[in-house]
Scaffold this motif. Structure first.
Motif, mmCIF file in Angstrom:
data_model
loop_
_atom_site.group_PDB
_atom_site.id
_atom_site.type_symbol
_atom_site.label_atom_id
_atom_site.label_comp_id
_atom_site.label_asym_id
_atom_site.label_seq_id
_atom_site.Cartn_x
_atom_site.Cartn_y
_atom_site.Cartn_z
ATOM 1 N N UNK A 43 44.774 44.767 32.750
ATOM 2 C CA UNK A 43 46.231 44.827 32.932
ATOM 3 C C UNK A 43 46.869 43.443 32.890
ATOM 4 N N UNK A 44 46.128 42.406 33.197
ATOM 5 C CA UNK A 44 46.603 41.017 33.217
ATOM 6 C C UNK A 44 47.931 40.889 33.964
ATOM 7 N N UNK A 45 47.901 40.910 35.291
ATOM 8 C CA UNK A 45 49.139 40.820 36.062
ATOM 9 C C UNK A 45 49.789 39.440 36.035
ATOM 10 N N UNK A 46 49.139 38.451 35.411
ATOM 11 C CA UNK A 46 49.744 37.117 35.355
ATOM 12 C C UNK A 46 50.838 37.015 34.303
ATOM 13 N N UNK A 47 50.881 37.956 33.366
ATOM 14 C CA UNK A 47 51.952 37.955 32.365
ATOM 15 C C UNK A 47 53.037 38.935 32.797
ATOM 16 N N UNK A 48 54.301 38.548 32.679
ATOM 17 C CA UNK A 48 55.388 39.434 33.108
ATOM 18 C C UNK A 48 55.476 40.695 32.239
ATOM 19 N N UNK A 50 53.808 43.596 32.649
ATOM 20 C CA UNK A 50 52.534 44.260 32.426
ATOM 21 C C UNK A 50 52.500 45.661 33.009
ATOM 22 N N UNK A 51 51.308 46.219 33.055
ATOM 23 C CA UNK A 51 51.109 47.578 33.555
ATOM 24 C C UNK A 51 51.294 47.648 35.063
ATOM 25 N N UNK A 52 50.792 46.637 35.777
ATOM 26 C CA UNK A 52 50.880 46.635 37.235
ATOM 27 C C UNK A 52 52.302 46.240 37.629
ATOM 28 N N UNK A 53 52.982 47.077 38.415
ATOM 29 C CA UNK A 53 54.375 46.774 38.779
ATOM 30 C C UNK A 53 54.446 45.590 39.738
ATOM 31 N N UNK A 54 55.600 44.920 39.789
ATOM 32 C CA UNK A 54 55.758 43.809 40.738
ATOM 33 C C UNK A 54 55.835 44.331 42.168
ATOM 34 N N UNK A 55 55.667 43.435 43.103
ATOM 35 C CA UNK A 55 55.722 43.791 44.524
ATOM 36 C C UNK A 55 57.107 44.337 44.866
ATOM 37 N N UNK A 56 57.177 45.520 45.471
ATOM 38 C CA UNK A 56 58.490 46.088 45.805
ATOM 39 C C UNK A 56 59.252 45.256 46.833
ATOM 40 N N UNK A 57 58.543 44.631 47.769
ATOM 41 C CA UNK A 57 59.214 43.796 48.769
ATOM 42 C C UNK A 57 59.881 42.605 48.097
ATOM 43 N N UNK A 58 59.167 41.990 47.169
ATOM 44 C CA UNK A 58 59.723 40.850 46.453
ATOM 45 C C UNK A 58 60.869 41.284 45.548
ATOM 46 N N UNK A 71 47.152 40.849 43.278
ATOM 47 C CA UNK A 71 46.569 41.315 42.015
ATOM 48 C C UNK A 71 46.362 40.145 41.056
ATOM 49 N N UNK A 72 47.256 39.166 41.068
ATOM 50 C CA UNK A 72 47.064 37.982 40.234
ATOM 51 C C UNK A 72 45.901 37.138 40.739
ATOM 52 N N UNK A 73 45.721 37.098 42.070
ATOM 53 C CA UNK A 73 44.579 36.369 42.632
ATOM 54 C C UNK A 73 43.264 37.043 42.242
ATOM 55 N N UNK A 74 43.232 38.367 42.284
ATOM 56 C CA UNK A 74 42.027 39.093 41.875
ATOM 57 C C UNK A 74 41.754 38.857 40.394
ATOM 58 N N UNK A 82 39.024 29.989 40.738
ATOM 59 C CA UNK A 82 39.228 30.023 42.182
ATOM 60 C C UNK A 82 40.510 29.300 42.582
ATOM 61 N N UNK A 83 40.822 28.194 41.923
ATOM 62 C CA UNK A 83 42.050 27.456 42.225
ATOM 63 C C UNK A 83 43.300 28.285 41.967
ATOM 64 N N UNK A 84 43.318 28.997 40.851
ATOM 65 C CA UNK A 84 44.450 29.873 40.550
ATOM 66 C C UNK A 84 44.563 31.008 41.549
ATOM 67 N N UNK A 85 43.424 31.550 41.952
ATOM 68 C CA UNK A 85 43.435 32.636 42.933
ATOM 69 C C UNK A 85 43.979 32.143 44.267
ATOM 70 N N UNK A 86 43.576 30.952 44.689
ATOM 71 C CA UNK A 86 44.080 30.395 45.944
ATOM 72 C C UNK A 86 45.567 30.078 45.843
ATOM 73 N N UNK A 87 46.040 29.697 44.670
ATOM 74 C CA UNK A 87 47.470 29.443 44.483
ATOM 75 C C UNK A 87 48.281 30.728 44.650
ATOM 76 N N UNK A 88 47.796 31.814 44.087
ATOM 77 C CA UNK A 88 48.552 33.072 44.148
ATOM 78 C C UNK A 88 48.545 33.689 45.542
ATOM 79 N N UNK A 89 47.397 33.700 46.218
ATOM 80 C CA UNK A 89 47.336 34.277 47.560
ATOM 81 C C UNK A 89 46.060 33.797 48.250
ATOM 82 N N UNK A 90 46.155 32.690 48.946
ATOM 83 C CA UNK A 90 44.988 32.080 49.585
ATOM 84 C C UNK A 90 44.422 32.974 50.691
ATOM 85 N N UNK A 91 45.277 33.548 51.501
ATOM 86 C CA UNK A 91 44.803 34.406 52.586
ATOM 87 C C UNK A 91 44.174 35.675 52.018
ATOM 88 N N UNK A 92 44.699 36.165 50.923
ATOM 89 C CA UNK A 92 44.112 37.337 50.273
ATOM 90 C C UNK A 92 42.706 37.064 49.762
#
Length: 152
Positions: A43-48, A50-58, A71-74, A82-92
């Motif tokens: 699905x490649x959620x890093x490109x706008x 895509x198949x995976x919808x954006x976060x409804x809260x955002x 999803x972008x971190x995964x 790993x650096x990109x994953x930590x940038x998108x959601x480190x706690x995740x």
């Protein structure tokens, strides 16, 4: 004599059921994670757009929830970034590591026939998870440098 045979059959049936449970439970979780990982991979959620919808809260409130960017971190983790994953959601990413450890300890305990104590049985685990989640939520939404770099 027939009572003993009937009892032995019931015990044998229980052993077979337990054996299937020891394999089927972890296998079904593994298959579910593999399917979700495959979906995120393609699905490649890093490109706008895509198949995976954006976060409804955002999308509705224009704030980052604690799961924003997961999803972008995964996706980044699946591609070895790993650096990109930590940038998108480190706690995740840290939460995924803890969940992997919990799954392994649960599976080992299931196969051994006795529970293996993991981090999830610690006394303050629920409170710690709640506090970390709330602090991550608040820090990500502070509009002052260096915190504004945590928005995704």
């Amino acid at each position: 004599m027939s009572v003993a045979v009937g009892t032995a059959d019931r015990v044998l049936g229980t052993v077979q059921t337990v054996s299937r449970h020891r394999v089927a439970g972890p296998a079904s979780v593994f298959v579910g994670v593999a399917v979700a990982g495959t979906l995120v991979w393609f699905a490649d959620p890093t490109t706008p757009g895509g198949i995976i919808p954006p976060c409804p809260t955002n999308a509705l409130l224009h704030i980052n929830c604690p799961g924003c960017g997961a999803s972008r971190a995964v996706y980044c983790l699946l591609h070895g970034d790993l650096g990109g994953a930590l940038h998108y959601n480190a706690v995740g990413v840290v939460a995924l590591a803890f969940l992997a450890v919990a799954f392994v300890t649960y599976t080992v305990g299931l196969w051994r026939g006795r529970r293996v104590r993991g981090w999830q049985q610690w006394r303050y685990t629920p409170v710690t998870v709640l506090v970390v989640t709330l602090v991550w939520f608040l820090i990500r939404n502070i509009p002052i440098s260096p915190f504004d770099s945590l928005k995704v």
